[in-house]
Design an enzyme around this catalytic site. Structure first.
Site, mmCIF file in Angstrom:
data_model
loop_
_atom_site.group_PDB
_atom_site.id
_atom_site.type_symbol
_atom_site.label_atom_id
_atom_site.label_comp_id
_atom_site.label_asym_id
_atom_site.label_seq_id
_atom_site.Cartn_x
_atom_site.Cartn_y
_atom_site.Cartn_z
ATOM 1 N N GLU A 1 -3.917 -47.246 -4.627
ATOM 2 C CA GLU A 1 -5.086 -47.980 -4.123
ATOM 3 C C GLU A 1 -5.328 -47.613 -2.673
ATOM 4 O O GLU A 1 -4.350 -47.509 -1.923
ATOM 5 C CB GLU A 1 -4.844 -49.483 -4.272
ATOM 6 C CG GLU A 1 -4.750 -49.890 -5.731
ATOM 7 C CD GLU A 1 -4.487 -51.384 -5.941
ATOM 8 O OE1 GLU A 1 -4.534 -52.144 -4.960
ATOM 9 O OE2 GLU A 1 -4.229 -51.766 -7.079
ATOM 10 N N HIS B 1 -9.207 -54.483 -6.495
ATOM 11 C CA HIS B 1 -8.096 -55.420 -6.264
ATOM 12 C C HIS B 1 -8.590 -56.726 -5.626
ATOM 13 O O HIS B 1 -8.165 -57.117 -4.537
ATOM 14 C CB HIS B 1 -7.018 -54.766 -5.382
ATOM 15 C CG HIS B 1 -5.669 -55.404 -5.542
ATOM 16 N ND1 HIS B 1 -4.488 -54.694 -5.523
ATOM 17 C CD2 HIS B 1 -5.307 -56.693 -5.733
ATOM 18 C CE1 HIS B 1 -3.461 -55.527 -5.674
ATOM 19 N NE2 HIS B 1 -3.943 -56.749 -5.814
ATOM 20 N N ARG C 1 -0.524 -55.394 -11.883
ATOM 21 C CA ARG C 1 -0.262 -54.234 -11.035
ATOM 22 C C ARG C 1 -0.533 -52.974 -11.834
ATOM 23 O O ARG C 1 -0.217 -52.896 -13.040
ATOM 24 C CB ARG C 1 1.194 -54.223 -10.553
ATOM 25 C CG ARG C 1 1.477 -55.200 -9.425
ATOM 26 C CD ARG C 1 0.733 -54.824 -8.131
ATOM 27 N NE ARG C 1 1.045 -55.692 -7.017
ATOM 28 C CZ ARG C 1 0.351 -56.780 -6.653
ATOM 29 N NH1 ARG C 1 -0.717 -57.135 -7.343
ATOM 30 N NH2 ARG C 1 0.705 -57.486 -5.603
HETATM 31 C C1 GLV Z 1 -2.402 -59.756 -5.120
HETATM 32 O O1 GLV Z 1 -2.418 -58.785 -5.785
HETATM 33 C C2 GLV Z 1 -1.234 -60.573 -4.946
HETATM 34 O O2 GLV Z 1 -0.143 -60.131 -5.342
HETATM 35 O O3 GLV Z 1 -1.362 -61.677 -4.423
#
Ligand code: GLV
Length: 320
Positions: free
Chosen positions: A264, A283, A235
């Site tokens: 994001e 991401h 993160r």
């Molecule tokens: C993606 O970032 C997730 O947390 O699955």
């Protein structure tokens, strides 16, 4: 007991509200015709839907409404549940479970791709190629380098295994400082981080965003790096993002490969877009699959149906 709710507790009205809501809802209907299943695009969910639903399945809280209505169980289709834990609308009495999907193998490939891209100078070679420029340089091997992995869970272990197979030494950092996985030469607790980064060629985070991890890779920690490349697939909030341009400029970091950001989509004005030492990805390092999302929900629903707590209940104190 992991939760204030009491068993038996087996919600029957399920609202699927994530991006892939059509396919996930259809698979749940097929596997569990006894459940009532509705689905809607995240922006289209109404307060009435949430009044109807006992269980909500999705990656993030619906943006269209503030309150979670009658929802008593949220099943996150992602591994990271920060969006839920940071949502004031989520009553502490709501059961929160997370995806059972293993993102480790996919995120390990993401990391290996970036480790090679950086070591082989692929971004700069491609820029030279576009300019028809013959630009010899010394490229370095991955074998013999040292990686510091922040997070030694499912994802960290998969990255460690892949890097170990490439001849890297892999050191881990985790909350407990313990890991019995053979890919790690040793594992430290997080408070050792400032003393470890100076010896690392790679710093790779798969950490979730929790009160313990937020800002862990601070400007101070970055200032102790001696030319490491930073990879972040956990993160964005774990890294002090505002300090990255300085860290790159001063050579504390030689490169960064970032899949996650504090905000994001990464704002168009962020200096990270234009820095040739930075590889940005949107991401995508560990994508939820429809099959994985459905299997995780079904496993949790079946456990609840048997009158048991699912394996995937989120510990809200820990944040995962
Ligand atoms: C993606 O970032 C997730 O947390 O699955």
């Amino acid at each position: 007991m992991p939760h204030p709710l009491t068993l038996p507790f087996a919600p029957r009205r399920i609202l699927v509200g994530g991006q892939d809501h059509v396919a996930i809802a259809e698979s749940i209907r097929q596997a569990r015709p006894d459940l009532e299943v509705r689905n809607a695009a995240p922006a289209q969910i109404t307060a009435a839907d949430l009044e109807w639903a006992e269980c909500f399945v999705g990656f993030r809280p619906p943006r269209s409404t503030q309150a979670m209505g009658n929802v008593r169980w949220v099943h996150s289709t992602g591994a990271g549940v920060d969006a839920w834990l940071n949502d004031p609308a989520l009553d502490p009495a709501v059961l929160l479970t997370r995806s059972a999907e293993s993102f480790g193998p996919m995120i390990a490939e993401w990391a290996v791709a970036r480790v090679f891209a950086i070591q082989q100078q692929l971004p700069s070679l491609m820029r030279a190629q576009q300019a028809h420029e013959w630009a010899p340089r010394d490229i370095a091997q991955v074998a013999g380098t040292r990686a510091l992995l922040l997070g030694t869970g499912d994802i960290g272990r998969a990255i460690a295994t892949a890097l170990r197979a490439l001849g890297c030494e892999v050191i881990g950092v985790s909350r407990s400082g313990q890991s019995t996985h053979a890919a790690f030469t040793r594992v430290h607790t997080t408070d050792a981080l400032p003393s470890l980064v100076g010896d690392a060629d790679w710093i790779i985070s798969s950490l979730p965003d929790t009160p313990d991890t937020r800002g862990l890779v601070s400007r101070d920690v970055l200032s102790r790096c001696r030319g490491a490349a930073l990879l972040n697939a956990g993160r964005g909030a774990v890294v002090e993002e505002a300090a990255l341009p300085e860290a790159l400029e001063r050579g504390w970091l030689r490169a960064a490969a970032l899949d996650v950001f504090v905000r994001e989509p990464l704002p168009v004005g962020s200096p990270l877009w234009d820095d040739p030492r930075v590889i940005v990805s949107p991401h995508i390092s560990g994508l939820t699959t429809t099959a994985g999302a459905v299997a995780g929900f079904l496993e949790c629903a079946e456990a609840l149906g048997r009158g048991e707590w699912p394996r995937w209940v989120v510990d809200r104190e820990r944040g995962y």
